[in-house]
Enzyme design. Structure first.
Site, PDB file in Angstrom:
ATOM      1  N   GLU A  21       0.815  -1.215   0.000  1.00 60.20           N
ATOM      2  CA  GLU A  21       0.000   0.000   0.000  1.00 60.20           C
ATOM      3  C   GLU A  21       0.845   1.260   0.000  1.00 60.20           C
ATOM      4  O   GLU A  21       0.380   2.321   0.412  1.00 60.20           O
ATOM      5  CB  GLU A  21      -0.947  -0.013   1.193  1.00 60.20           C
ATOM      6  N   SER A 149      -6.460  -2.837   2.558  1.00 59.53           N
ATOM      7  CA  SER A 149      -6.948  -2.322   1.283  1.00 59.53           C
ATOM      8  C   SER A 149      -7.393  -3.427   0.334  1.00 59.53           C
ATOM      9  O   SER A 149      -7.290  -3.286  -0.884  1.00 59.53           O
ATOM     10  CB  SER A 149      -5.877  -1.444   0.598  1.00 59.53           C
ATOM     11  N   TYR A 215      -9.510   3.411  -4.358  1.00 62.41           N
ATOM     12  CA  TYR A 215      -8.559   4.467  -4.692  1.00 62.41           C
ATOM     13  C   TYR A 215      -8.693   4.992  -6.120  1.00 62.41           C
ATOM     14  O   TYR A 215      -7.790   5.665  -6.612  1.00 62.41           O
ATOM     15  CB  TYR A 215      -7.135   3.962  -4.443  1.00 62.41           C
ATOM     16  N   ARG A 254     -11.169   3.234  11.733  1.00 60.45           N
ATOM     17  CA  ARG A 254     -12.369   3.017  10.923  1.00 60.45           C
ATOM     18  C   ARG A 254     -12.746   1.556  11.048  1.00 60.45           C
ATOM     19  O   ARG A 254     -11.898   0.672  10.874  1.00 60.45           O
ATOM     20  CB  ARG A 254     -12.110   3.366   9.459  1.00 60.45           C
ATOM     21  N   ASP A 256     -15.149  -1.600   9.838  1.00 62.56           N
ATOM     22  CA  ASP A 256     -15.895  -2.018   8.652  1.00 62.56           C
ATOM     23  C   ASP A 256     -16.903  -3.111   8.975  1.00 62.56           C
ATOM     24  O   ASP A 256     -16.574  -4.092   9.656  1.00 62.56           O
ATOM     25  CB  ASP A 256     -14.929  -2.527   7.578  1.00 62.56           C
ATOM     26  N   GLU A 269     -13.476  -5.802  10.134  1.00 64.27           N
ATOM     27  CA  GLU A 269     -12.153  -5.475  10.650  1.00 64.27           C
ATOM     28  C   GLU A 269     -12.117  -4.059  11.188  1.00 64.27           C
ATOM     29  O   GLU A 269     -13.010  -3.246  10.919  1.00 64.27           O
ATOM     30  CB  GLU A 269     -11.087  -5.655   9.572  1.00 64.27           C
ATOM     31  N   ASN A 271      -9.555  -0.792  11.121  1.00 65.95           N
ATOM     32  CA  ASN A 271      -8.389  -0.186  10.480  1.00 65.95           C
ATOM     33  C   ASN A 271      -7.825   0.871  11.416  1.00 65.95           C
ATOM     34  O   ASN A 271      -8.454   1.917  11.632  1.00 65.95           O
ATOM     35  CB  ASN A 271      -8.797   0.452   9.151  1.00 65.95           C
ATOM     36  N   GLY A 275      -7.123   5.424   5.670  1.00 69.92           N
ATOM     37  CA  GLY A 275      -6.617   6.332   4.652  1.00 69.92           C
ATOM     38  C   GLY A 275      -7.016   7.774   4.899  1.00 69.92           C
ATOM     39  O   GLY A 275      -8.065   8.076   5.471  1.00 69.92           O
TER      40      GLY A 275
END
Length: 316
Positions: A21, A149, A215, A254, A256, A269, A271, A275
């Site tokens: 990443e 990602s 992205y 964050r 999910d 998960e 994070n 990002g």
């Protein structure tokens, strides 16, 4: 330490790194660097390589704003180095970072805390797996245990597709996950200062919210706030906070989820270093759900790092 005091310190924005990443990390770091400089901070870019300790000393870095994603950055390794060097840093600590990055261990923690996760099987290199015998059937999701990602992730719809998906995941890890495919809406909860700010729904053009969708502009629709019943929205925020706490995360993250038609919330998960690019979800949640602009968000994250100062940094 106040904002004014922080402006007397040198802030190193750690970006790039050694993971798959890297390019995303450079984009996140560039955006954060610009935001800090616009607020008057003495912020400099630090492209992270194996010479990171020498660079931190040479540049006299006092505080690290971590914008790394994936392995060797989001997994506790850099956090441990910074603690040894006495440099305060943004985001979660060593243990929480390592737990969140390892999807296998994280699932065990979530299950122990009573959070709902998809049934799964851990497969180690050289082992065989039969989703039908496992009781999953098809489709299943195959993913590496320690990548972010959606790197190396596949949705497998038939036995014929399974070998290639396993091979793809094993390129990144010796231990991988095969889990039941859950049909649901992709919803993420944003955490700031250890509290849920709000949520966002992702409707990808592709089959799922993969690397390209994350992205590439136009590859996913963002709905913020998501169209959810009030009770379900509140429950998601509460479960997002619970997942953040379960791993011992701090500052921001964050979380999910997949939300089914029946209102079941499956935790995917956490994070720990989400990002911070123009297409990233946490900044969008902060703006649309909490009224916090990007520069304010970056500054609040930085101040949370200052709270962890116990001594002097390498550049003091």
């Amino acid at each position: 330490m106040t904002r004014d005091e922080l402006k007397t310190r040198k802030i190193g924005v750690l970006m790039g790194g050694l993971s798959a990443e890297r390019e995303v990390s450079l984009a996140s770091g560039g955006a954060v660097l610009k935001a800090l400089q616009s607020r008057g901070y003495d912020a400099v870019p630090v492209d992270v390589g194996r010479d990171l300790p020498q660079v931190l000393v040479r540049e006299w870095i006092d505080v690290a704003f971590i914008c790394l994603h994936g392995r060797y950055g989001e997994d506790g390794t850099v956090q441990g180095l910074l603690e040894l060097m006495g440099i305060p840093y943004t985001g979660s600590g060593v243990l929480a970072s390592a737990l969140a990055m390892n999807k296998i261990v994280a699932k065990e923690v979530f299950a122990a805390r009573g959070l709902t996760i998809a049934p799964y099987r851990v497969v180690r290199r050289g082992e065989a797996v039969d989703p039908v015998a496992e009781g999953f059937g098809y489709p299943v999701v195959v993913k590496p245990s320690q990548e972010g990602s959606s790197v190396g992730v596949s949705i497998v719809k038939s036995p014929e597709e399974l070998p290639y998906a396993l091979e793809t995941a094993f390129r990144h890890d010796d231990d991988i996950l095969v889990e039941r495919f859950i049909k649901g809406r992709e919803i993420q909860v944003g955490i700031l200062d250890d509290r849920a700010m709000g949520a966002i729904e992702i409707v990808p053009v592709n089959e799922f919210y993969d690397f390209e969708a994350k992205y590439t502009a136009g590859k996913a629709e963002h709905i913020c706030p998501p169209a959810l019943p009030a009770e379900l929205h509140c429950r998601l925020l509460a479960e997002g906070e619970a997942a953040h706490r379960a791993l011992g995360c701090s500052g921001y993250s964050r979380v999910d989820f997949l939300v089914t038609e029946g209102g079941e919330c499956y935790l995917l998960e956490v994070n720990t270093l989400p990002g911070m690019t123009a297409l990233s979800l946490l900044p969008e949640i902060a703006l649309k759900e909490a009224g916090t602009g990007f520069e304010d968000l970056v500054e609040r994250i930085l101040v949370s790092a200052a709270l962890k100062i116990k001594g002097e940094g390498a550049g003091s």
